[in-house]
Design an enzyme around this catalytic site. Structure first.
Site, short mmCIF file in Angstrom:
data_model
loop_
_atom_site.label_atom_id
_atom_site.label_comp_id
_atom_site.label_asym_id
_atom_site.label_seq_id
_atom_site.Cartn_x
_atom_site.Cartn_y
_atom_site.Cartn_z
N HIS A 16 69.63 53.22 -37.91
CA HIS A 16 68.81 53.38 -39.12
C HIS A 16 69.72 53.56 -40.33
CE1 HIS A 16 64.78 54.81 -40.85
NE2 HIS A 16 65.62 54.80 -41.87
N HIS A 18 70.20 51.51 -44.24
CA HIS A 18 69.70 50.47 -45.15
C HIS A 18 70.86 49.81 -45.89
CE1 HIS A 18 65.32 51.48 -45.03
NE2 HIS A 18 65.81 52.64 -44.60
N ARG A 67 72.18 39.66 -56.15
CA ARG A 67 71.50 38.50 -56.71
C ARG A 67 71.70 37.20 -55.96
NH1 ARG A 67 72.20 39.34 -63.30
NH2 ARG A 67 71.50 41.52 -63.32
N ASP A 134 62.42 44.75 -43.27
CA ASP A 134 61.22 45.57 -43.35
C ASP A 134 60.28 45.17 -44.47
OD1 ASP A 134 62.71 46.67 -45.44
OD2 ASP A 134 62.14 48.73 -44.98
N GLY A 167 59.46 52.02 -47.54
CA GLY A 167 58.90 52.29 -48.84
C GLY A 167 58.15 53.60 -48.88
N HIS A 194 59.12 52.90 -40.29
CA HIS A 194 59.27 54.29 -40.71
C HIS A 194 57.89 54.95 -40.57
CE1 HIS A 194 62.72 52.48 -42.62
NE2 HIS A 194 63.07 53.57 -43.27
N GLU A 197 57.82 60.63 -42.02
CA GLU A 197 58.92 61.14 -42.84
C GLU A 197 58.35 62.06 -43.93
OE1 GLU A 197 62.63 59.49 -45.60
OE2 GLU A 197 60.98 58.15 -45.09
N ASP A 275 70.63 56.67 -42.76
CA ASP A 275 69.57 56.20 -43.64
C ASP A 275 70.15 55.45 -44.85
OD1 ASP A 275 66.98 55.74 -44.49
OD2 ASP A 275 66.62 57.77 -45.18
#
Length: 332
Positions: A16, A18, A67, A134, A167, A194, A197, A275
């Site tokens: 986990h 990101h 980008r 996700d 999110g 998720h 949380e 995370d």
């Protein structure tokens, strides 16, 4: 051997983390300069927040430097270098296609960047990456299937192991996204949302019942419902726990008061994770040291946690076998 040296040498697996939350200041500055993005002279301001909502806004602001192909590749390689320095052998890295698409990023370029970054991570750092793409709860209309259709299309990146759901949890329950997860599971992807949380047990129940979750991201609020704890323990559904993240977002008062130990004592399958390591100023080594110092994890327990993470992963069979051999050789 001292505990820090031992933890540093321990082969590791992270489930986990990101990609968009891994941009350390140096990487952020480099990408900002590439695109002439003015960070207002205070990069550190991007790494300060008070609560989850504040963090979500800052997180989105930091996306502006990602980008094109080169940006996503460089961000992936920077993360891989950091993982390699901690002896992480395999990582499942979450990234959010729709957030980039809505900013005008061409998804083919996004996918090409992930592919190039994953290749370089393996070749330059010896780190194998599996992607979790996700759904952003607040950014995607549930029945639009934008994320899952991208993953099942011809321009999807390689190495995708699962569909996630991230999110803002409050106000965006998992149930409306059931059809996307059914479609993903039918195509062989794992369900890795998720839940639990910032919202209570109902979020986790929803992820289990409606999304058929194979793992739960965070899941710390399961302790509010003994029946849910019993269900998770009986079904051996892994939790991706990130203590420093929970403290930073004020979901726990301090590292020592975190529920990590309680989760383990309840018989739950627990893995340790970072995370968003850049924003929370942590590393996987830090998480293991905290578990050792504050929650009674012995060296054996830390080693077992890596075995658990490996078994809970969707790494290729050859990768699993190679990492398991390394873990079997660890001296306590």
């Amino acid at each position: 051997m001292g505990i820090d040296a031992w933890i540093g040498r321990l082969p590791k697996v992270e489930l986990h983390v990101h990609l968009e939350g891994s941009l350390r200041p140096a990487t952020l500055l480099s990408l900002a300069r590439r695109h002439g993005v003015d960070l207002a002279g205070d990069v550190e301001a991007l790494y300060r927040f008070e609560d989850f909502g504040d963090f979500a806004r800052l997180f989105l602001a930091g996306l502006n430097v990602l980008r094109g192909v080169e940006d996503f590749a460089d961000a992936t390689v920077a993360l891989a270098g950091e993982l390699a320095a901690q002896n992480v052998r395999y990582a499942e890295v979450t990234t959010t296609p729709v957030q980039h698409h809505r900013r005008g990023v061409v998804l083919e370029e996004y996918a090409d960047g992930l592919d190039e970054g994953r290749r370089r991570a393996r070749d330059e750092h010896g780190v194998e990456i599996g992607w979790i793409c996700d759904i952003s709860r607040e950014s995607e209309v549930p029945d639009s299937h934008l994320t899952v259709d991208f993953l099942l299309g011809r321009t999807a990146p390689g190495g995708v192991v699962g569909l996630g759901l991230g999110g803002v949890e409050e106000g965006f329950p998992p149930e409306p996204f059931a059809s996307s997860f059914a479609k993903a599971k039918a195509a062989g992807l794992a369900a890795l949302p998720h839940a639990g949380e910032t919202v209570g047990p109902e979020s986790i129940w929803g992820a289990l019942r409606s999304l058929k979750a194979d793992r739960i991201g965070h899941g710390i609020r399961c302790l509010d419902d003994p029946a849910l704890v019993a269900h998770l323990a009986e079904r051996r559904i892994p939790l991706e726990v990130a203590p420093t993240s929970n403290v930073a977002l004020k979901l726990a008062k301090s590292p020592g008061s975190h529920v990590l130990g309680e989760l383990v004592r309840a018989g739950l399958v627990v893995t340790l994770n970072t995370d968003d390591p850049a924003y929370f100023r942590t590393t996987l080594n830090d998480e293991l040291r905290m578990a050792h110092d504050l929650h009674g994890f012995t060296r054996r327990a830390l080693l077992d946690a890596q075995v658990t993470a490996l078994e809970a992963s969707y790494a290729p069979a050859a990768t699993k076998a190679a990492v398991r051999r390394e873990l079997d050789d660890v001296a306590l």
